[in-house]
Design a protein around this motif. Structure first.
Motif, PDB file in Angstrom:
ATOM      1  N   SER A 242       0.830  -1.205   0.000  1.00  0.00           N
ATOM      2  CA  SER A 242       0.000   0.000   0.000  1.00  0.00           C
ATOM      3  C   SER A 242       0.866   1.257   0.000  1.00  0.00           C
ATOM      4  O   SER A 242       0.562   2.230  -0.696  1.00  0.00           O
ATOM      5  CB  SER A 242      -0.978  -0.008   1.168  1.00  0.00           C
ATOM      6  OG  SER A 242      -0.299   0.016   2.378  1.00  0.00           O
ATOM      7  N   TRP A 322      -8.652   2.400  -4.410  1.00  0.00           N
ATOM      8  CA  TRP A 322      -9.552   1.257  -4.330  1.00  0.00           C
ATOM      9  C   TRP A 322      -8.777  -0.048  -4.500  1.00  0.00           C
ATOM     10  O   TRP A 322      -8.971  -1.010  -3.760  1.00  0.00           O
ATOM     11  CB  TRP A 322     -10.634   1.407  -5.402  1.00  0.00           C
ATOM     12  CG  TRP A 322     -11.556   0.245  -5.487  1.00  0.00           C
ATOM     13  CD1 TRP A 322     -12.622  -0.012  -4.670  1.00  0.00           C
ATOM     14  CD2 TRP A 322     -11.510  -0.830  -6.427  1.00  0.00           C
ATOM     15  NE1 TRP A 322     -13.236  -1.174  -5.049  1.00  0.00           N
ATOM     16  CE2 TRP A 322     -12.573  -1.702  -6.133  1.00  0.00           C
ATOM     17  CE3 TRP A 322     -10.671  -1.142  -7.500  1.00  0.00           C
ATOM     18  CZ2 TRP A 322     -12.817  -2.861  -6.854  1.00  0.00           C
ATOM     19  CZ3 TRP A 322     -10.914  -2.291  -8.222  1.00  0.00           C
ATOM     20  CH2 TRP A 322     -11.975  -3.136  -7.895  1.00  0.00           C
ATOM     21  N   LEU A 323      -7.846  -0.018  -5.470  1.00  0.00           N
ATOM     22  CA  LEU A 323      -7.018  -1.199  -5.714  1.00  0.00           C
ATOM     23  C   LEU A 323      -6.219  -1.581  -4.479  1.00  0.00           C
ATOM     24  O   LEU A 323      -6.156  -2.746  -4.103  1.00  0.00           O
ATOM     25  CB  LEU A 323      -6.053  -0.915  -6.861  1.00  0.00           C
ATOM     26  CG  LEU A 323      -6.406  -1.464  -8.234  1.00  0.00           C
ATOM     27  CD1 LEU A 323      -5.305  -1.141  -9.219  1.00  0.00           C
ATOM     28  CD2 LEU A 323      -6.604  -2.967  -8.152  1.00  0.00           C
ATOM     29  N   ARG A 325      -6.833  -0.957  -1.417  1.00  0.00           N
ATOM     30  CA  ARG A 325      -7.671  -1.516  -0.368  1.00  0.00           C
ATOM     31  C   ARG A 325      -8.023  -2.980  -0.669  1.00  0.00           C
ATOM     32  O   ARG A 325      -8.117  -3.801   0.217  1.00  0.00           O
ATOM     33  CB  ARG A 325      -8.943  -0.672  -0.218  1.00  0.00           C
ATOM     34  CG  ARG A 325      -9.308  -0.466   1.231  1.00  0.00           C
ATOM     35  CD  ARG A 325     -10.334   0.639   1.398  1.00  0.00           C
ATOM     36  NE  ARG A 325      -9.815   1.934   0.985  1.00  0.00           N
ATOM     37  CZ  ARG A 325     -10.556   2.891   0.443  1.00  0.00           C
ATOM     38  NH1 ARG A 325     -11.846   2.694   0.240  1.00  0.00           N
ATOM     39  NH2 ARG A 325     -10.032   4.048   0.123  1.00  0.00           N
ATOM     40  N   ARG A 326      -8.196  -3.266  -1.955  1.00  0.00           N
ATOM     41  CA  ARG A 326      -8.505  -4.651  -2.317  1.00  0.00           C
ATOM     42  C   ARG A 326      -7.283  -5.553  -2.141  1.00  0.00           C
ATOM     43  O   ARG A 326      -7.395  -6.692  -1.702  1.00  0.00           O
ATOM     44  CB  ARG A 326      -8.956  -4.727  -3.781  1.00  0.00           C
ATOM     45  CG  ARG A 326     -10.339  -4.199  -4.039  1.00  0.00           C
ATOM     46  CD  ARG A 326     -11.395  -5.097  -3.422  1.00  0.00           C
ATOM     47  NE  ARG A 326     -11.233  -6.499  -3.813  1.00  0.00           N
ATOM     48  CZ  ARG A 326     -11.721  -7.019  -4.931  1.00  0.00           C
ATOM     49  NH1 ARG A 326     -12.386  -6.262  -5.756  1.00  0.00           N
ATOM     50  NH2 ARG A 326     -11.526  -8.281  -5.205  1.00  0.00           N
ATOM     51  N   LEU A 327      -6.109  -5.029  -2.526  1.00  0.00           N
ATOM     52  CA  LEU A 327      -4.925  -5.880  -2.609  1.00  0.00           C
ATOM     53  C   LEU A 327      -4.282  -6.156  -1.267  1.00  0.00           C
ATOM     54  O   LEU A 327      -3.813  -7.249  -1.009  1.00  0.00           O
ATOM     55  CB  LEU A 327      -3.878  -5.220  -3.516  1.00  0.00           C
ATOM     56  CG  LEU A 327      -4.131  -5.295  -5.010  1.00  0.00           C
ATOM     57  CD1 LEU A 327      -3.030  -4.558  -5.750  1.00  0.00           C
ATOM     58  CD2 LEU A 327      -4.175  -6.739  -5.465  1.00  0.00           C
TER      59      LEU A 327
END
Lengths: 331, 274
Positions: A242, A322-323, A325-327
């Motif tokens: 992140s 967003w990515l 948070r998903r990853l």
């Protein structure tokens, strides 16, 4: 200092009171201290709002300037590529395409390079003095003014890489992306100079992110019998992803908005060509080139292009958040 | 390699069967010697505790047993650590293979930033596990006494668990790779008494199949879990900058706490230390 003027709440001196406690004169906070606290909080609020106000101000100014162009060209501005001040017809497709292609491809090259460098200088692969020297060099790279990089790109880098570009053309000339003969300024050298410019950002932030990964996590990975390779790719990088993405976003912002060096090397084309070896254009380069001489609706068209650039950057940031948070899983 | 698991059953009666043997081990950080001249035979299929005051080198010795110290720059080990007939510090020995056979649980719970399921599966996959992964995950979590808390959130982050649960997840992670020895470096120091109790129960279960070596500051814990206890102490040496740790006494836990052979041990276990 405040013993005599201590607030009324402390009341008359209790005879049973421990004498040593009298040495602590600020057991009750004086109103002045509370006021300072409050003032400090308000001050930070003002400082924090400043960024938001400036951002909003820029956005409103650009939007105001772009209104005329928005109403006359509408959304077709995004998809047409004529830029004709004589007939007052404007479309920013070349610049939008150029901005996206140069920034995304430069990141595609710079991310593996930068993260790889960061891994190399955070894992103990080489003596620490050598590590620090490399880290310092990467940071110095960031200190080079972009106009200097632009000159270097024109006079040194582009002639140097021309043979490689020619090779690309002869090998992959059958694809639309390499079907023009490289001749000086173009998208490909612009991409490469952007790599040089965003590399220090990605490397420095990735290095800090990797250093922040707790030592316990590293030990845990080795403790179950991972190889160094496995520990880096399965545990350490995921833990740092992140923060690394944050660095990549900063780099993307820089790549999309970079003006000077790109203007000097991108070719500032007015005709659309899919080929990376042909001259192209970016929104930032177009603004830099034309703003000085523009008037009337051309100014508004440039403002419209600037607005698009801002919205693009904003959209990319939202997607990236967003990515991330998903990853990523927190640690 | 596989035979050791079977021989552990018979080892219960005859404690002569050494799992790991330290022969004149001295570990130093740079020029500073942390612990010196340790000789000990750690029995197979039992729980061995290392106790002693802070800075006596017990954690250093523990980390030396699976070459975890390799990760610390400047850390050197002299002497021999014999495991399964080989010196672990032989240049031909691969430290990664050592750690695959000698697992470790750390002082601070350190689950990976992955799902609970992946925390377990990761190590197993690295070790080339070809069986039923779901079954292995469940079995490992059950052995570590954390299945009930985890079974409904296997797809959630390992950090969704409490500290005690995280530590048991880390134990499960270590078990999942089927090591022959499990090293535990003060595994309960960050946990509350109830979690501690659960981990101690887990250890009693585990010693049926594994050799366990635990470093602990808590002497009651050593009494509760360990069959054998080693007492380390530290002393200042002339000309040195700090204290150097050494092994004072290594014996059955009962002997160490009730009839120690050394005065220093007696003082330490009865709380008259220092």
């Amino acid at each position: 200092m405040l013993t005599d003027s201590s607030p009324a709440g402390s009341g008359p001196v209790n005879p049973n009171r421990n004498l040593a406690a009298d040495a602590f004169t600020l057991r009750r906070r004086p109103p002045s201290e509370k006021l300072i606290d409050l003032g400090f909080r308000q001050l930070t609020l003002v400082l924090a709002s400043f960024v938001a106000i400036v951002l909003l101000g820029i956005f409103l100014t650009v939007f105001q300037g772009a209104r005329e162009a928005i109403s006359s060209f509408g959304l077709s501005f995004l998809t047409t590529s004529s830029w004709d001040p004589v007939n007052e017809e404007y479309g920013a497709f070349i610049a939008i395409y150029g901005t996206l292609v140069t920034s995304i491809l430069s990141l595609a090259i710079a991310i593996p390079l930068g993260v790889g460098t960061a891994i190399f200088i955070t894992e103990d692969l080489i003596p620490s003095s050598l590590r620090e020297a490399i880290g310092l060099m990467v940071e110095l790279l960031a200190a080079i003014p972009s106009v200097v990089l632009g000159l270097w790109a024109i006079f040194v880098m582009e002639p140097a890489i021309r043979p490689a570009l020619n090779l690309l053309h002869s090998l992959l000339g059958w694809t639309p992306f390499f079907n023009t003969v490289p001749q000086g300024p173009g998208m490909a050298p612009a991409i490469l100079i952007l790599v040089v410019m965003v590399l220090p950002i990605i490397t420095a932030i990735s290095r800090d992110a990797l250093n922040q990964v707790p030592i316990e996590l590293r030990q845990g990975a080795y403790g179950v019998g991972t190889t160094r390779w496995g520990a880096i790719f399965s545990v350490i990088l995921p833990a740092a992803v992140s923060a690394i993405t944050g660095g990549v976003m900063l780099a993307l912002g820089r790549a999309m908005g970079e003006t000077m060096a790109v203007t000097m090397i991108v070719g500032n084309a007015l005709n659309f060509d899919l080929s990376l070896l042909a001259p192209g254009n970016t929104i930032a380069a177009m603004l830099a080139n034309q703003f000085g001489e523009a008037d009337g609706i051309q100014v508004s068209a440039l403002m419209y292009a600037a607005l698009i650039l801002m919205l693009l950057t904003f959209a990319v940031n939202v997607v990236a958040q967003w990515l991330v948070r998903r990853l990523s899983l927190r640690y | 390699m596989t035979s050791s698991l079977y021989s552990s059953q018979s080892a219960d009666s005859t404690k002569g069967d050494a799992c790991m043997s330290l022969q004149n081990v001295t570990i130093s950080y740079g020029k500073f010697e942390a612990v010196k001249n340790v000789f000990m035979d750690i029995p197979r299929g039992r729980v061995t505790a290392f106790i002693g005051p802070s800075g006596c080198g017990k954690s250093t010795v523990l980390r030396g047993l699976n070459r975890m110290n390799d990760l610390i720059p400047g850390c050197k080990l002299k002497g021999r650590v014999v495991f399964d007939g080989h010196d672990l510090y032989d240049p031909k020995v691969d430290p990664v293979e050592v750690r695959r056979r000698i697992g470790m649980v750390f002082q601070k719970p350190n689950p990976f930033p992955k799902t609970i399921y992946e925390n377990i599966a990761f190590g197993a996959r690295i070790n080339g596990f070809k069986g039923d992964m779901d079954e292995l995950v469940e079995r490992s979590l059950r052995k570590a006494a954390v299945w009930d808390e985890c079974k409904d959130k296997l797809r959630e982050s390992g950090f969704a668990l409490s500290g005690g649960q995280q530590q048991r997840l880390c134990i499960a992670r270590a078990i999942a790779t089927e090591p022959e020895v499990i090293l535990m470096d003060e595994p309960c120091s960050a946990l509350d008494p109830i979690s501690t109790l659960k981990i101690e129960e887990t250890m009693h279960e585990l010693k049926r199949s594994y050799t366990i070596i635990i470093v602990t500051h808590n002497m009651q814990q050593a009494v509760r879990v360990a069959d054998q206890t080693a007492f380390f102490n530290a002393e200042a040496v002339e000309g040195g900058t700090g204290k150097v740790g050494y092994l004072v006494e290594f014996n059955d836990t009962e002997r160490i706490f009730n009839a120690p052979g050394q005065q220093a041990t007696q003082d330490y276990v009865s709380g008259r230390f220092g």
